[in-house]
Design a protein around this motif. Structure first.
Motif, PDB file in Angstrom:
ATOM      1  N   ASP A   1     -53.474 -11.836  -4.764  1.00 52.60           N
ATOM      2  CA  ASP A   1     -54.758 -12.125  -3.962  1.00 52.60           C
ATOM      3  C   ASP A   1     -55.624 -13.194  -4.427  1.00 52.60           C
ATOM      4  OD1 ASP A   1     -53.874  -9.623  -2.403  1.00 52.60           O
ATOM      5  OD2 ASP A   1     -55.144  -8.368  -3.672  1.00 52.60           O
ATOM      6  N   GLY A   2     -55.429 -13.951  -5.545  1.00 53.50           N
ATOM      7  CA  GLY A   2     -56.051 -14.994  -5.894  1.00 53.50           C
ATOM      8  C   GLY A   2     -55.995 -16.190  -4.594  1.00 53.50           C
ATOM      9  N   HIS A   3     -54.970 -16.179  -4.018  1.00 53.61           N
ATOM     10  CA  HIS A   3     -54.441 -17.260  -2.882  1.00 53.61           C
ATOM     11  C   HIS A   3     -55.460 -17.097  -1.823  1.00 53.61           C
ATOM     12  CE1 HIS A   3     -50.525 -17.186  -4.646  1.00 53.61           C
ATOM     13  NE2 HIS A   3     -50.432 -18.953  -4.415  1.00 53.61           N
ATOM     14  N   PHE A   4     -56.128 -15.977  -1.365  1.00 58.60           N
ATOM     15  CA  PHE A   4     -57.006 -15.755  -0.541  1.00 58.60           C
ATOM     16  C   PHE A   4     -58.432 -15.133  -0.866  1.00 58.60           C
ATOM     17  CE2 PHE A   4     -52.494 -15.359   1.100  1.00 58.60           C
ATOM     18  CZ  PHE A   4     -52.499 -16.354   1.815  1.00 58.60           C
ATOM     19  N   THR A   5     -58.627 -14.514  -1.806  1.00 58.49           N
ATOM     20  CA  THR A   5     -59.872 -13.793  -2.131  1.00 58.49           C
ATOM     21  C   THR A   5     -60.213 -14.246  -3.645  1.00 58.49           C
ATOM     22  OG1 THR A   5     -58.909 -11.814  -3.012  1.00 58.49           O
ATOM     23  CG2 THR A   5     -59.464 -11.950  -0.473  1.00 58.49           C
ATOM     24  N   SER A   6     -61.327 -15.057  -3.533  1.00 57.22           N
ATOM     25  CA  SER A   6     -61.877 -15.278  -4.994  1.00 57.22           C
ATOM     26  C   SER A   6     -63.268 -15.954  -4.703  1.00 57.22           C
ATOM     27  CB  SER A   6     -60.977 -16.541  -5.523  1.00 57.22           C
ATOM     28  OG  SER A   6     -61.273 -17.032  -6.887  1.00 57.22           O
ATOM     29  N   GLU A   7     -64.124 -15.679  -5.612  1.00 59.15           N
ATOM     30  CA  GLU A   7     -65.587 -16.172  -5.837  1.00 59.15           C
ATOM     31  C   GLU A   7     -65.352 -17.671  -6.063  1.00 59.15           C
ATOM     32  OE1 GLU A   7     -67.759 -13.736  -8.141  1.00 59.15           O
ATOM     33  OE2 GLU A   7     -67.715 -12.136  -6.762  1.00 59.15           O
ATOM     34  N   LYS A   8     -64.200 -18.176  -6.838  1.00 53.07           N
ATOM     35  CA  LYS A   8     -64.353 -19.435  -7.415  1.00 53.07           C
ATOM     36  C   LYS A   8     -63.362 -20.106  -6.631  1.00 53.07           C
ATOM     37  CE  LYS A   8     -66.483 -18.462 -11.194  1.00 53.07           C
ATOM     38  NZ  LYS A   8     -67.909 -19.175 -11.475  1.00 53.07           N
ATOM     39  N   GLY A   9     -63.133 -19.932  -5.320  1.00 51.67           N
ATOM     40  CA  GLY A   9     -62.561 -20.664  -4.418  1.00 51.67           C
ATOM     41  C   GLY A   9     -60.964 -20.161  -4.299  1.00 51.67           C
ATOM     42  N   THR A  10     -60.359 -20.143  -3.208  1.00 52.98           N
ATOM     43  CA  THR A  10     -59.164 -19.554  -3.051  1.00 52.98           C
ATOM     44  C   THR A  10     -58.314 -20.564  -3.408  1.00 52.98           C
ATOM     45  OG1 THR A  10     -59.003 -20.124  -0.598  1.00 52.98           O
ATOM     46  CG2 THR A  10     -59.904 -18.085  -1.166  1.00 52.98           C
ATOM     47  N   TRP A  11     -57.016 -20.140  -3.753  1.00 51.03           N
ATOM     48  CA  TRP A  11     -55.956 -20.951  -4.046  1.00 51.03           C
ATOM     49  C   TRP A  11     -55.470 -21.926  -3.193  1.00 51.03           C
ATOM     50  CZ3 TRP A  11     -53.148 -16.936  -7.633  1.00 51.03           C
ATOM     51  CH2 TRP A  11     -53.927 -16.616  -9.034  1.00 51.03           C
ATOM     52  N   VAL A  12     -55.175 -21.385  -2.057  1.00 52.92           N
ATOM     53  CA  VAL A  12     -54.617 -22.116  -0.622  1.00 52.92           C
ATOM     54  C   VAL A  12     -55.585 -23.216  -0.497  1.00 52.92           C
ATOM     55  CG1 VAL A  12     -53.345 -20.166   0.096  1.00 52.92           C
ATOM     56  CG2 VAL A  12     -55.844 -20.719   1.046  1.00 52.92           C
ATOM     57  N   LYS A  13     -56.684 -23.266  -0.900  1.00 49.90           N
ATOM     58  CA  LYS A  13     -57.757 -24.362  -0.459  1.00 49.90           C
ATOM     59  C   LYS A  13     -58.219 -24.882  -1.713  1.00 49.90           C
ATOM     60  CE  LYS A  13     -59.566 -22.321   3.749  1.00 49.90           C
ATOM     61  NZ  LYS A  13     -60.871 -22.139   4.595  1.00 49.90           N
ATOM     62  N   ILE A  14     -57.380 -24.874  -2.898  1.00 46.22           N
ATOM     63  CA  ILE A  14     -58.001 -25.484  -4.152  1.00 46.22           C
ATOM     64  C   ILE A  14     -58.238 -27.048  -4.098  1.00 46.22           C
ATOM     65  CG2 ILE A  14     -55.497 -25.633  -5.151  1.00 46.22           C
ATOM     66  CD1 ILE A  14     -58.889 -24.148  -6.929  1.00 46.22           C
TER      67      ILE A  14
ATOM     68  N   ILE B   1     -54.672 -28.406 -11.127  1.00 44.98           N
ATOM     69  CA  ILE B   1     -55.848 -29.074 -10.075  1.00 44.98           C
ATOM     70  C   ILE B   1     -57.143 -28.758 -10.916  1.00 44.98           C
ATOM     71  CG2 ILE B   1     -56.930 -28.624  -7.979  1.00 44.98           C
ATOM     72  CD1 ILE B   1     -54.358 -28.145  -6.690  1.00 44.98           C
ATOM     73  N   VAL B   2     -57.521 -27.685 -11.332  1.00 46.85           N
ATOM     74  CA  VAL B   2     -58.726 -27.397 -12.019  1.00 46.85           C
ATOM     75  C   VAL B   2     -58.921 -27.946 -13.410  1.00 46.85           C
ATOM     76  CG1 VAL B   2     -58.983 -25.066 -10.586  1.00 46.85           C
ATOM     77  CG2 VAL B   2     -58.113 -25.267 -13.148  1.00 46.85           C
ATOM     78  N   ALA B   3     -57.942 -28.580 -14.145  1.00 48.80           N
ATOM     79  CA  ALA B   3     -57.996 -29.088 -15.428  1.00 48.80           C
ATOM     80  C   ALA B   3     -58.540 -30.537 -14.785  1.00 48.80           C
ATOM     81  CB  ALA B   3     -56.766 -29.131 -15.926  1.00 48.80           C
ATOM     82  N   LEU B   4     -58.219 -31.062 -13.608  1.00 46.85           N
ATOM     83  CA  LEU B   4     -58.471 -32.454 -13.343  1.00 46.85           C
ATOM     84  C   LEU B   4     -59.675 -32.347 -12.741  1.00 46.85           C
ATOM     85  CD1 LEU B   4     -58.147 -35.235 -12.142  1.00 46.85           C
ATOM     86  CD2 LEU B   4     -57.023 -34.316 -10.141  1.00 46.85           C
ATOM     87  N   LEU B   5     -60.253 -31.186 -12.023  1.00 44.02           N
ATOM     88  CA  LEU B   5     -61.586 -30.974 -11.391  1.00 44.02           C
ATOM     89  C   LEU B   5     -62.670 -31.096 -12.323  1.00 44.02           C
ATOM     90  CD1 LEU B   5     -63.143 -30.232  -8.791  1.00 44.02           C
ATOM     91  CD2 LEU B   5     -62.800 -27.825  -9.387  1.00 44.02           C
TER      92      LEU B   5
END
Length: 445
Positions: A72-85, A311-315
């Motif tokens: 569900d992390g792909h579509f629901t997350s307070e920190k940004g969904t994975w499909v739009k990471i 991606i988040v390591a880069l972010l």
């Protein structure tokens, strides 16, 4: 602000959120116990940047989401969904390379992206088939060039045109590059240089080379592995066709971190040669339809879903870079630190001007010494100085001596040590330590 105040600022890191190895963890055996747990002089950001606290925080957040939500992390997350990471990094990358947000894409690895770009932009004919590059391109690039030429039925020895420096010189003269493009342009399908040459640290005049090559009808690409996050870039305005880069050097994304690419928006109507499901437009991507519907711009070159953790390591590092003022701020500091490192090295009694130094191929020299093969002009170099040692047998003892005192550089066999004062986290203390222990290394030989 006074020059003295500017100089004092160089003793402080531009960002204090980078976690540098300590003298203890790198086993700096000569350092005393009272400084064992202090940061080493890490001058190796041209090879691998350090971890930032921001990246560490983002990684922990995403691991928690993975733990708590799984798919569900792909579509629901307070920190940004994975499909739009990737939406979180593309604006940063666009600013760094001088591009529109849809001209850049965070994906893949450097050489994989290079092959993807060449598959779309290297279109040889019987008369226009050559790939122009520098003779000392990074080996992975050389392998890619050779294999791409061979895949199109050409002999790499003929199709890959490698430019060498003049006899007795270490770097390519800009006029020599332009002259070859002028002379051989009608036979060149693709001009592809490094933005910053990894071995010498030379920055190529990307704007002028691109314009000259385009005038001759050549496609133009750039390998920005050592340029991205290091020197100013304006890929869109320079009319570059494509570019590729890694992010684990000056962008500090971690070992083997995710890479990136640029495709000029004038190619928005041209589909990639090889496509994958993640390049499909997000609005229909998960409908799993049989026909590819391309995402806008460079995003259409995506093939598989990217690693969220990468991606988040880069972010984290990109956010810190933006917060300190972006490339204008880091470039200004980089120029100061590199200039001071150069001036202190040249003050050494073991320094020999490059014009008087023996060539790397010459066997012996009675008195040990070193020279600097990186260009002296600030516009022709980034945050790197490449030191050549002679006789070449002394390089490794010097390198080990530096490490024993907590100075981490980067060696290139048989005789080069690269020192890179990265502006985000390096300070004048690091520069002074490198020069001090280099001098002592010679004394200890």
């Amino acid at each position: 602000m006074s020059s003295q105040s500017n100089h004092d600022d160089l003793y402080k890191p531009l960002s204090d959120q980078f976690i540098l190895p300590t003298n203890r963890t790198i086993e700096a055996t000569r350092q005393s116990d009272d400084v064992a747990d202090k940061p080493c002089a890490y001058l190796c950001g041209n090879s691998l940047g350090p971890l930032s606290t921001r990246s560490e925080q983002h990684l922990k957040e995403q691991i928690d989401i993975w733990r708590q939500k799984a798919v569900d992390g792909h579509f629901t997350s307070e920190k940004g969904t994975w499909v739009k990471i990737t939406d979180r990094v593309h604006p940063h990358l666009a600013a760094i390379v001088g591009a529109d947000e849809y001209e850049v894409c965070c994906m893949g690895t450097l050489t994989t992206n290079l092959h993807l770009m060449m598959s779309s932009f290297y279109k040889p004919t019987s008369t226009r088939y050559k790939i122009l590059c520098e003779v000392r391109a990074f080996p992975s690039d050389q392998y890619a060039f050779a294999s791409q030429a061979a895949a199109h039925g050409f002999d790499p020895k003929d199709a890959v045109l490698e430019l060498s420096p003049r006899e007795g010189e270490h770097t390519l003269r800009p006029e020599d590059i332009l002259s070859v493009i002028e002379k051989e342009g009608s036979s060149i399908a693709l001009v592809l240089f490094s933005g910053v040459q990894y071995y010498t640290g030379q920055v190529f005049d990307m704007k002028t080379i691109t314009r000259k090559a385009k005038d001759q009808g050549c496609m133009v690409g750039w390998d920005l592995a050592h340029a991205v996050g290091n020197v100013p870039l304006e890929l869109h305005n320079w009319d570059v066709d494509f570019a590729v880069w890694c992010t684990y050097k000056y962008l500090n994304s971690g070992p083997g971190g995710i890479a990136g690419l640029f495709v000029h928006n004038k190619y928005d109507d041209v589909d990639p040669k090889f496509t994958g499901w993640w390049g499909n437009d997000l609005s229909t991507r998960f409908q799993m339809g049989p026909r590819f519907q391309r995402s806008k711009g460079a995003h259409g070159y995506q093939q598989s879903n990217p690693s969220v953790l990468d991606i988040v390591a880069l972010l984290g590092s990109l956010e810190l870079l933006s917060e300190v003022g972006g490339i204008p701020a880091t470039r200004a500091r980089s120029i100061h630190l590199t200039r001071i490192l150069e001036s202190k090295l040249k003050a050494s009694k073991y320094f020999v001007p490059v014009s008087k130094a023996p060539s790397e191929s010459q066997a012996k020299r009675e008195k040990p010494g070193f020279t600097i093969i990186t260009p002296e002009k600030e516009e022709e170099r980034g945050a790197q100085l490449s030191l050549v040692f002679f006789p070449q047998e002394i390089m490794m003892p010097v390198f080990k001596y530096l490490g024993s005192w907590g100075v981490v550089g980067d060696k290139r066999m048989p005789a080069v040590i690269r020192l890179s004062p990265a502006p985000l986290y390096n300070t004048l203390y690091d520069v002074e330590a490198a020069v001090k222990y280099l001098e002592e290394a010679f004394e200890s030989l």
